[in-house]
Design a protein around this motif. Structure first.
Motif, PDB file in Angstrom:
ATOM      1  N   THR A  19      -3.994   5.189   2.220  1.00 32.81           N
ATOM      2  CA  THR A  19      -3.520   4.726   0.860  1.00 32.81           C
ATOM      3  C   THR A  19      -5.115   4.803  -0.168  1.00 32.81           C
ATOM      4  O   THR A  19      -4.894   5.190  -1.348  1.00 32.81           O
ATOM      5  N   ILE A  20      -5.935   4.350   0.539  1.00 32.28           N
ATOM      6  CA  ILE A  20      -7.513   4.269  -0.349  1.00 32.28           C
ATOM      7  C   ILE A  20      -7.593   5.633  -0.655  1.00 32.28           C
ATOM      8  O   ILE A  20      -8.020   5.929  -1.750  1.00 32.28           O
TER       9      ILE A  20
ATOM     10  N   LEU B 231      -5.636   6.713  -3.528  1.00 32.36           N
ATOM     11  CA  LEU B 231      -6.287   5.973  -4.760  1.00 32.36           C
ATOM     12  C   LEU B 231      -7.245   6.722  -5.231  1.00 32.36           C
ATOM     13  O   LEU B 231      -7.532   7.110  -6.246  1.00 32.36           O
ATOM     14  N   VAL B 232      -8.208   7.039  -4.302  1.00 31.90           N
ATOM     15  CA  VAL B 232      -9.543   7.608  -4.758  1.00 31.90           C
ATOM     16  C   VAL B 232      -9.376   9.185  -5.509  1.00 31.90           C
ATOM     17  O   VAL B 232      -9.745   9.586  -6.551  1.00 31.90           O
TER      18      VAL B 232
ATOM     19  N   SER C 241       0.699  -1.295   0.009  1.00 25.60           N
ATOM     20  CA  SER C 241       0.009  -0.143   0.061  1.00 25.60           C
ATOM     21  C   SER C 241       1.050   1.312  -0.061  1.00 25.60           C
ATOM     22  O   SER C 241       0.351   2.180  -0.432  1.00 25.60           O
TER      23      SER C 241
ATOM     24  N   ILE D   2       1.670   2.678  -3.475  1.00 25.96           N
ATOM     25  CA  ILE D   2       0.413   3.537  -3.877  1.00 25.96           C
ATOM     26  C   ILE D   2       0.362   4.839  -3.286  1.00 25.96           C
ATOM     27  O   ILE D   2       0.563   5.948  -3.835  1.00 25.96           O
TER      28      ILE D   2
ATOM     29  N   TYR E 102      -3.842   2.102   5.624  1.00 27.36           N
ATOM     30  CA  TYR E 102      -4.688   1.621   4.636  1.00 27.36           C
ATOM     31  C   TYR E 102      -5.578   2.705   4.144  1.00 27.36           C
ATOM     32  O   TYR E 102      -5.861   2.830   3.045  1.00 27.36           O
ATOM     33  N   ALA E 103      -6.379   3.215   5.176  1.00 31.32           N
ATOM     34  CA  ALA E 103      -7.429   4.350   4.821  1.00 31.32           C
ATOM     35  C   ALA E 103      -6.603   5.320   4.051  1.00 31.32           C
ATOM     36  O   ALA E 103      -7.284   5.983   2.962  1.00 31.32           O
TER      37      ALA E 103
END
Lengths: 581, 391, 321
Positions: C293-294, C297-298, C246, C249, C290-291
């Protein structure tokens, strides 16, 4: 002229699955000449050149460079023999700068060779030095290119320039250009030709894949013509003219036993007015298209590939958004009863509210207010609800599904059979219901009718398949096409559009398709036929519309014209362009 | 420069030409697959033979313990089938997403969130209501949690084309974090984790059938798998997914709303994962912790992809994987090597099945060429003209 | 102060893992086998250490440099082999990258404890591992030097792998930006058919990048075993492998940002312990990376920033058309 062959191809054959892209092609390119490779779309020009450039490895045949047999297994091998190719789809990395794209793939040995050639000190990987060299090449050949510009901010012509510079930077002696002028303005084309002449003067050989006759005559020394995957011949340009080349390209007139019934047309079906389409890159793909299509006629559409044939059909079918103009559809419903084949109860109620109907034998408008669905169903089934007038609808801006929901029977056999018309992984039955799977109540798909239809088609059209449950991608090209055309015809279309329906098909299958199209004409359908074989168009169609650069170059009566007339219309340069240049 | 080339040509040269094909007869595919499966099982035995401590019969005894650990008694057999069923239901649950080319590798998180939903009811509601209501509420919460977890990446994929592979992967670990936090927050003081819930009252526990623990769960899963298979094959939704599998362009042309189908299918995936989670929590684990799914979400991804949308293949792989993991743990305990061998063998098994795909999807032309010493211009002799993979 | 030392030290796991995965992904390979590869790297280092220990005949007579070299070489050897396996299946056999990666993770995460279980019975190994880890691997500089003041402690109190990780991350960033090889590799990842047409061997670059990337990722496993756990092989590195994926990203495929990013991830992991956070809060803290990373991504997808290599996850077969 030095007559030693730089590259020789002997007996090149390339097969993709069941399709023979090239068969036994033999071709020579001499040092210091510009050779045009002329041929229709799908005639195998690009595949043949890809074999030289190392993209495809030929199944059979030999390639000789400077008289020595070579194996070109990869583009790297091709560069080793100083062969470079500018592909139609540019091989550039969008996020890189021009200079980065140029030096990609260059190794120490290449730099050494370049330095030796230029008589400069070997510098290795050095973007600044490379950028200087690019500018030098640009000056030498008359390009304009900023080495530090990123590709994603470049125009199409700049990208092409970059591709050519990339090849020149590597010191190629043989440059292959695939349809280089397709994306250029006339001025840009002129500049490109100057560059090519310049290259020729430097002793380099050029192959240019094209189908524009005027360009062939203007730029090349020799022309080789490909037809259906085979080299049909070559001719020195000075001995050629548009007429000879057209004949070579379209072949000698062949007597095809395609019957054409003379039946009177049955009124207008489709009226296209000032239709325009702009592509994603802002280029005009269709420009002010005007024509009218009648029932019981077949309108052929001819043109060199990429003139907008595909886009025209897709626009009518509702697949393109960025359009202007009108597409008017006439549904011949005057004094005809409404059926559930076209409309559902909700639509019938809506139309009744607009006073579109009268009861059989009565004159006053029919009102359905207060009448139950059951009663309406009965009336429709007894053919008692009658239209006053033809239905006239504008299809512009409507999606395929909306056109369908209006009850318009518009069938489209696209060029891309497995990518759009059919789903390769699905069996015959499932492909039958691709456009109608929503029919019927409930959440379960009803396969009974599609199965019956598939069975009928297999019998009627002699489709060769192990079973109805075979994936269509496993069938041969001809049988795939029969499945597609059969399905589209089965919906009894008012307008049938077919794009390159016999491409890749054998003679028998082709005739079967011609007969199916003829039958539709007899039944009163209006047919648009896009094809590449002028013999077929002239024998099958009633009229032919010639497209050139997205414009209507002319509409001719097939019974009165001939191949050369059409061919000249397809390829002739416009008057204004000549004045510009 | 070209002369140098020639000098470099070795005396003997391989040439391997690979091309794609799609016309493999089913029986060849079957033979290739079967031989790779047998190969994988043999390899397991060989590894056991090497590592078995101080004994020479490690190879053959591996298979004895493999059978013994999985099908020795009705209880072990049912436990093995239960393990396989859980893998199977998760694999089948994500299959619709794979079929429409949505790379949902978030099954682990989707199931885990469902387990959390079920466990919340189990802990706070189940002791106070009749068991049937408790079970119903657990199912509802499991579905809800899993659906939310599956729908989030789908929404972003549909509207912003956010990379779903990475998104669903990350969602797994967020789920693991949330569940771990929950488990620690509501554990009994002194315990290290949440532990078995309602151990005395059995509130929210799936009842036993004929005295066997997992039977109801297995029965429900078989029905669910059949239902999902039916959905894919016979429903209009399933048909739309099949068209999307073919090409997005075709789907758009025939008027399929790609966004809608993406979101709807992922909601379905979530629901099926939720059902699996409910069965797992009420029927087996009776608790929730970050290891309750235990990587089965990831294993299911492999099973689903390797199964090619074919439920029978997925049944086979689930069963084989369950046998290999449970059986090899048993073998390990008896033959004196670490039980971690289960994960090693499972990984090897999937790698080999993957490799078998190549021999089915591709045609291999294999040529051996000899260079003639005297005459370089002679065309090279071809020793072996063609060797087709799988034949 | 302690939390900063610890964060810097622990960041090395993420930095190795993500730097290696960045190299791999730049070639267009999405290797979801990274956790497995890190475990295999740790396993390799353990094998190297035990070979060295048995060569020396025990704890006595171990040489500081060789104590580092043996685990190091075996680590990159085994992790590199894992990368070779991944490349062989995805490149030569054209199999799906995601499935191959997951299978590799299953395999590697099992392999590490399986192999180290054979060391458990041997008390010499336990003591030997601890001794090896205390040579160069936990502190490379002499104690009287780094313990002078907070400044020297902040910069010089770490093991050799910490410095190596930073050096590798910087080197990768420079190679990607400035060198020919970096340019070629980026081309392969962005547009394999363009790379192919330019005469770059896509397959060779993908093989090499994946093997080198895996070797670097594997060093994360070695760090975890010999530095962070001081040679105690009961702990498995796999959970941090996913964080490394992650992080790639999160840092938008830039290893120079990865240095800061790994510090952040490591800080988020270490920090709750210093605040005396109880179990659940700590666990919630751990999912922040992780959050984040999301979120990245978004955001990148909404604004179409497109930082990922365009060819990521796609196999390349020249004759496909």
């Amino acid at each position: 002229m030095n007559r030693s062959p730089a590259v020789e191809l002997k007996g090149i054959t390339k097969i993709f699955g069941r399709i023979i892209a090239n068969h036994d092609c033999t071709l020579s390119l001499y040092t210091g000449e510009i050779l045009s490779l002329l041929g229709e779309n799908g005639s195998g020009k690009t595949t043949l050149m890809n074999a030289v450039a190392g993209i495809y490895y030929p199944d059979e045949g030999e390639i000789f460079v400077d008289g020595k047999k070579v194996q070109i297994k990869s583009p790297h091998d091709a560069y080793k023999y100083h062969i470079g190719m500018v592909h139609q789809h540019f091989k550039l990395v969008d996020t890189f700068t021009a200079v980065e794209n140029v030096v990609v793939g260059l190794n120490k040995k290449d730099y050494e060779e370049i330095a030796k050639k230029d008589g400069e000190k070997y510098q290795g990987f050095n973007l600044k030095a490379s950028a200087r060299r690019i500018s030098k090449i640009c000056n030498e050949f008359g390009f304009k290119l900023n080495p530090w510009q990123r590709v994603n901010s470049m125009s199409v012509s700049e990208k092409q320039t970059l591709e050519i510079v990339k090849a020149l930077f590597r010191g190629v002696d043989i440059l292959i250009l695939d349809e280089p002028t397709a994306v250029l303005t006339p001025q840009e084309t002129e500049k490109l030709f100057d560059v090519l002449r310049n290259m020729k003067a430097h002793g380099k050989s050029v192959i240019i894949i094209t189908h524009k006759l005027n360009e062939v005559l203007e730029i090349s020394d020799r022309v080789a013509v490909l037809c259906k995957g085979e080299v049909v011949g070559d001719i020195l340009t000075e001995e050629a003219n548009e007429k000879i080349l057209t004949e070579m390209m379209v072949g000698h007139k062949v007597d095809l036993n395609i019957e054409r019934k003379d039946i009177p047309t049955t009124g207008e079906r489709l009226e296209i007015q000032n239709l325009n389409l702009t592509g994603r890159d802002g280029r005009k793909i269709l420009k002010n298209i005007n024509f009218t299509l009648y029932g019981s006629e077949i309108l052929g559409i001819a043109g060199i590939s990429g003139s907008g044939q595909k886009e025209l059909l897709e626009t009518i079918a509702g697949l393109n958004r960025n359009t202007a103009g009108t597409i008017i559809f006439h549904n011949p419903k005057k004094e005809q009863p409404v059926t559930f084949f076209h409309k559902d109860i909700k639509q019938i109620r809506e139309l009744a509210a607009q006073n579109k109907f009268h009861l059989k034998g009565k004159k006053e408008p029919l009102s359905l207010v207060g009448i139950s669905n059951k009663e309406i169903t009965e009336m429709v089934n007894n053919e008692q609800i009658i239209f006053y007038e033809d239905e006239i609808m504008n299809l512009k801006g409507k999606k395929p599904i909306e056109i369908r929901d209006l009850g318009i029977k518009l069938s489209f056999v696209p060029e891309d059979r497995l990518g759009m018309g059919l789903v390769g992984n699905m069996d015959l039955i499932d492909n039958m219901m691709l456009r109608s799977f929503r029919k019927g109540k409930g959440v379960i798909v009803h396969r009974e009718k599609p199965e019956k239809l598939a069975k009928e088609l297999v019998e009627e059209l002699e489709i060769k398949t192990p079973s109805l449950h075979t994936s269509v991608k496993k069938l041969s090209g001809g049988n795939i096409q029969k499945v597609l055309v059969g399905r589209e015809i089965s919906s009894r279309p008012k307008v049938l559009m077919v794009a390159y329906p016999v491409r890749g098909l054998d003679i028998n299958s082709s005739y079967m398709i011609y007969n199916l199209i003829n039958k539709q004409k007899e039944k009163g359908s209006a047919v648009i036929y896009v094809g590449e074989d002028l013999d077929v168009i002239l024998a099958l169609c009633d009229r032919v519309l010639v497209l050139r650069d997205g414009e209507v170059a002319g509409i001719l009566n097939c019974r009165e014209t001939n191949k050369n007339e059409v061919g000249l219309l397809m390829t002739k340069k416009k008057k204004e362009d000549e004045e510009d240049a | 420069m070209r002369n140098q080339e020639k000098a470099k040509t070795p005396f003997l040269r391989f040439s391997l030409h690979v091309s794609r094909r799609n016309d493999v007869p089913w029986w060849i595919a079957l033979v290739v697959k079967a031989s790779f499966i047998v190969g994988a099982l043999l390899l397991c035995g060989i590894i056991s033979g090497i590592f078995a401590e101080g004994r020479s019969d490690g190879f053959i005894m591996f298979y004895k313990y493999l059978i013994e650990g999985t099908f020795y008694s009705p209880n072990t057999a049912i436990a093995t089938i239960w393990n396989a069923s859980i893998l199977l239901i998760i694999a089948v649950a994500i299959t619709p997403a794979f079929k429409m080319k949505f790379w949902n590798i978030g099954a682990e998180g989707q199931v885990l969130m469902g387990c959390l939903g079920a466990a919340i009811i189990m802990k706070f509601v189940a002791p106070n209501v009749p068991n049937i209501i408790a079970l119903f509420l657990m199912l509802f919460m499991a579905l809800l949690f899993s659906i939310i977890w599956a729908a989030i990446p789908a929404l972003f994929k549909a509207y912003f084309n956010t990379n779903e592979t990475l998104f669903t992967l990350m969602m797994n670990y967020i789920a693991i974090g949330i569940v771990a936090a929950f488990s620690l927050k509501y554990k009994a003081t002194g315990d290290t984790a949440l532990g078995i819930l309602n151990a005395q009252t059995h509130a929210g526990w799936m009842p036993e059938l004929f005295g066997y623990k997992y039977l109801i769960g297995i029965f429900v899963i078989i029905n669910l798998v059949v239902a999902l298979w039916f959905y894919l094959k016979y429903s209009k939704h399933g048909y739309e997914i099949a068209v999307l599998n073919g090409s997005v362009r075709t789907a758009e042309y025939v008027g399929i709303n790609v966004k809608l189908v993406t979101i709807r299918t992922m909601i379905l995936c979530g629901a099926a994962c939720g059902a699996a989670a409910f069965l797992l929590t009420s029927g087996a684990s009776h608790t929730v912790s970050e290891t309750v799914v235990g990587g089965r979400g990831f294993t299911a991804v492999m099973i689903s992809w390797l199964g090619h949308f074919n439920p029978l293949q997925m049944v086979l792989y689930s069963l084989l994987n369950a046998i290999i993991t449970t059986g090899s743990s048993n073998a390990a305990a008896n033959l004196g090597y670490s039980g971690e061998v289960a994960s090693v063998l499972s990984g090897l098994f999937f790698l080999l099945i993957l490799v078998s795909e190549f021999f089915i999807d591709f045609k291999i032309k294999f040529k051996l060429k000899f260079r003639h010493k005297e005459d370089n211009n002679q065309p090279p002799a071809e020793a072996k003209p063609e060797l087709e993979g799988g034949k | 102060m302690g939390v900063i030392f610890e964060s810097i030290r622990f960041a090395t796991v993420f930095l190795f893992g993500s730097a290696g995965e960045t190299v791999t992904e730049k070639s267009g390979h999405l290797n979801l086998g990274t956790p497995g590869v890190m475990c295999i790297g740790a396993m390799g280092s353990a094998i190297g250490a035990s070979i060295y220990l048995s060569m020396c005949g025990g704890v006595g007579g171990t040489n500081a440099f060789l104590s580092f070299l043996f685990p190091f070489l075996f680590c990159i050897l085994f992790a590199g082999l894992a990368g070779l396996l991944f490349s062989f299946i995805t490149v030569t056999l054209h199999c799906n990258q995601n499935v191959t990666g997951l299978a590799l993770t299953t395999f590697g995460v099992g392999l590490y404890p399986f192999v180290t279980s054979f060391l458990e019975a041997n008390p010499v190994m336990k003591a030997g591992f601890s001794s090896i880890s205390h040579k160069y691997l936990t502190h490379v500089f002499p104690e009287q030097f780094y313990n002078m003041n907070d400044f020297t402690r902040l910069f010089f109190s770490y093991g050799v792998l910490v410095y190596l990780a930073i050096a590798i991350a910087i080197a990768i960033a420079i190679i990607m930006k400035k060198t020919k090889v970096g340019l070629f590799l980026r081309t392969v990842g962005e547009n394999p058919s363009a790379a192919d047409a330019a005469g770059i061997s896509v397959n060779r670059y993908r093989y090499l990048a994946t093997m080198i990337g895996s070797a670097i990722s594997g060093l994360g496993g070695m760090f975890y075993l010999f530095d962070w756990c001081s040679g105690a092989f009961e702990f498995v590195v796999d959970a941090y492998g996913w964080l490394a994926v992650s992080l790639v990203i999160f840092t938008m495929w830039k290893t120079e940002i990865g240095i800061a990013g790994s510090l952040l991830f490591s800080f988020l992991y270490i920090f709750p312990g210093y605040l005396n956070f109880s179990g659940p809060d700590k666990k919630l803290f751990e999912l922040v990376p992780y959050a984040a990373t999301i979120l990245i991504l978004v955001i990148t997808s909404i604004f179409k920033l497109g930082k990922a290599p365009a060819g990521l996850g796609q196999s390349y077969f020249r004759e496909d058309r």
